[in-house]
Design a protein around this motif. Sequence first.
Motif: not given
Length: 100
Positions: A40-57
């Motif tokens: 296991g591990s801790s996980i940092g913050t992330g970003t969501v990527f979708r083709k043709g859409r703006a990146d979002t938290a």
Amino acid sequence: MAEFILFMHDDAVDTAIATDHNLWAQYMASLHASGRFDGGSSIGTGTVFRKGRADTAAATVISGYLRVRAENADAARRFLVGNPVYEAGGTVEIRELPRP
């Protein structure tokens, strides 16, 4: 024996309990002693990527994960006991890893 991932969300009501290093050390020792802990591990913050859409938290903040083995999903719930995030009123999501 099935494999499961426990995702800890960053929504604990009592953050002092959820982040207590001594509680985590005790919990991790119990996981190791079970013989069914696979990492296991801790996980940092992330970003969501979708083709043709703006990146979002990422909408859901997942703060960490644990990988365990259990007979079934009900048996995997026993790994909630002592989990500092769960004990602090936070969310722990259990997901089965399907076998190919």
